[in-house]
Design a protein around this motif. Structure first.
Motif, mmCIF file in Angstrom:
data_model
loop_
_atom_site.group_PDB
_atom_site.id
_atom_site.type_symbol
_atom_site.label_atom_id
_atom_site.label_comp_id
_atom_site.label_asym_id
_atom_site.label_seq_id
_atom_site.Cartn_x
_atom_site.Cartn_y
_atom_site.Cartn_z
ATOM 1 N N THR A 118 1.438 -1.442 0.114
ATOM 2 C CA THR A 118 0.087 0.107 -0.167
ATOM 3 C C THR A 118 0.821 1.232 -0.120
ATOM 4 O O THR A 118 1.535 1.049 0.551
ATOM 5 N N VAL A 171 -5.834 -0.263 0.393
ATOM 6 C CA VAL A 171 -5.923 -2.174 0.823
ATOM 7 C C VAL A 171 -7.268 -2.592 0.606
ATOM 8 O O VAL A 171 -7.165 -3.997 -0.032
ATOM 9 N N LEU A 193 -5.842 -4.093 -3.191
ATOM 10 C CA LEU A 193 -4.586 -4.931 -2.452
ATOM 11 C C LEU A 193 -4.113 -6.032 -3.720
ATOM 12 O O LEU A 193 -3.267 -6.530 -4.123
#
Length: 543
Positions: free
Chosen positions: A512, A518, A521
């Motif tokens: 990140t 996130v 991700l």
């Protein structure tokens, strides 16, 4: 009267141990022997000396901490006992040994009981029950049964104490404490005798009832066996203790035959304070004299036993001696004795109701602990992959949501791992071999990742590692270690010794940052992994 408990209290003097300990195990054994000899300060010094060394193996630490807790228990150092038990519990957790955890909790619970922290003790005992259910080591299992039985006996929960004491196996001793078989039998004699005594105090009309007779007969049976075991062991001090116990637990019908033996033990000034301690022996002698018509002498002995009982730390001994004296003075028609008896009976019945309330609390604590573990198992099942045992996608989603909703100290990195050649394993060797490969790979990844990282089976032959507070450089290092660990996995095709099969891995990593949240991700790590596959198809590689 000090209870003869193993391994949490003192045994009458045994031959002194003169050999110096040469290992932590021997040091723990020597320390417990010194406690049995009444030399607890020396025991603590030995343990502290060994623990001061820097190279003590972890498996030896729980036993040393346990020995220290036992020594503090025998000295009445309750807070020090709790600290030592906590240290034993911490070492047991690191060792992942539930047997030592159960024993540590028992020692802590005993100190809590002695300092009127009964609710805390009941919680510890409920947890110790669960730890015991997970224990496979025989010696620790036996000790935990003894410890639980001892604690429940201290709480007068005879119904819970007896099954544990009966299941204890004195031959299984982690540190070879001597005299365990005799002590085991005396424990059982004690619990049945105390149960009968308390019923008689709370309900005198049941003194000759079936329950009281059965408990006293059972107690005497264990005491007789203890005499035989002590004689076989060749320990004169244990033999004297066992003979005294057998005397005080004899049924009333043998009163006439017991008087002279009881009188001899009662008159012995060197008599050791244990279950057959002098106040208890005196009360038994007074009963025998009373039943054989020598009431004046019986009253004299009962009065002396009552006076002596006030010097003991065990209130139940005092209660028994005082109750016997009250009954005898009442039956003798002494003025004021009736009022004293009524008052004593009221107190005994209040204590009996308190006992039942504590029993209810102990059973409730057990139920709560069982429910909690069932909930934990259900939660574990809901967030674990049933084949490999690592986390599943639900756990991954929960962790990513938690990371996304809080401020993190550093970046979060993700490894997405795809197994190269796994389809060939299934096609050529069958799904049962493929499943073994997946299990072995999951274990290799979990052992390579850090304890705080989350290892997930993402689906099929894909795995994910989430590493919080990990930058891109650290993630690349971890990915390389994972790649090597996976490539080292070999699984037998048939039985052990047969040819083996393995796989390699393509590992994509992303971290990140300002341009990657996130929430994105997983997709970013997936693209990175496929880039590896395209660049170096079916080869070990990493970006």
């Amino acid at each position: 009267m000090d209870l003869l408990k193993s391994p949490m209290s003192t045994e009458p003097a045994a031959p002194a141990v003169t050999a110096m300990p040469v290992s932590p195990h021997e040091a723990a054994s020597r320390a417990l022997t010194l406690v049995q000899l009444g030399r607890s300060e020396e025991a603590i010094a030995i343990v502290e000396d060994v623990l001061g060394q820097s190279d003590i193996p972890l498996p030896d630490k729980p036993g040393l901490r346990y020995a220290a807790a036992v020594a503090h228990h025998s000295l009445g150092n309750h807070e020090q006992q709790i600290l030592a038990a906590d240290a034993c519990l911490a070492a047991a957790r690191r060792l992942e040994e539930p047997g030592w955890m159960a024993n540590a909790r028992c020692l802590r619970a005993m100190a809590e009981i002695r300092t009127d922290r009964v609710d805390a003790a009941l919680r510890d005992l409920a947890r110790a029950e669960y730890d015991l259910s997970q224990t496979t080591e025989r010696g620790l299992t036996s000790w935990a049964h003894n410890g639980l039985g001892y604690c429940y006996l201290e709480l007068r929960l005879y119904e819970l104490a007896i099954p544990h004491l009966e299941q204890a196996t004195p031959g299984d001793d982690p540190v070879d404490a001597p005299g365990a078989p005799v002590i085991h039998l005396l424990n059982l004699a004690e619990v049945y005798q105390r149960w009968a005594d308390e019923i008689e105090r709370a309900a005198p009309e049941e003194a000759d009832g079936e329950d009281v007779r059965r408990h006293r007969d059972t107690s005497n049976g264990y005491a007789r066996r203890a005499v035989g075991a002590a004689r076989k062991l060749g320990n004169p001090n244990l033999l004297a203790a066992a003979r005294a116990v057998e005397l005080v637990t004899r049924p009333p019908a043998l009163a006439d035959d017991s008087v002279e033996e009881l009188r001899s033990v009662w008159a012995d000034p060197s008599h050791t304070e244990h279950i057959g301690g002098r106040p208890t022996v005196g009360s038994a002698l007074a009963r025998a004299l009373w039943r054989t018509g020598r009431r004046d002498e019986a009253l004299e002995v009962a009065q002396e036993a009552a006076r002596m009982s006030e010097r003991t730390a065990d209130w139940q001994i005092t209660a028994n001696a005082r109750w016997l004296l009250t009954e005898m003075t009442h039956e003798s028609g002494i003025e004021g004795a009736a009022a004293g008896r009524d008052y004593g009976l009221t107190l005994s019945r209040v204590l009996w109701r308190q006992r039942l309330a504590t029993l209810h609390g102990a059973l409730s604590a057990r139920q709560v602990e069982t429910m909690q573990h069932e909930m934990d198992r259900a939660q574990q099942a809901a967030t674990s992959d049933p084949l490999t045992g690592v986390a599943n996608r639900r756990a991954l989603e929960a962790m990513l949501a938690a990371i996304g909703s809080t401020t993190q100290d550093g970046p979060t990195s993700m490894l997405l791992i795809d197994l190269d050649g796994f389809k060939r394993v299934n096609d050529e060797h069958g799904h049962h071999v493929g499943d073994e490969v997946l299990r072995a790979v999951a274990t290799a990844i979990a052992e390579t990742a850090r304890r705080e990282d989350l290892v997930v089976r993402f689906g099929g032959d894909e795995f994910v590692v989430v590493a919080a507070d990990t930058d891109a450089t650290s993630a690349s290092i971890l990915a390389e270690r994972v790649r090597i660990a996976v490539s080292d996995v070999r699984v037998p095709i048939d039985d052990e010794g047969s040819p083996t099969v393995g796989v390699t891995a393509s590992v994509g990593t992303r971290t990140t940052g300002p341009d990657l949240t996130v929430e994105d991700l997983v997709a970013a790590a997936d693209r990175a992994m496929y880039a590896v596959k395209q660049d170096r198809a079916a080869s070990d590689s990493i970006t």
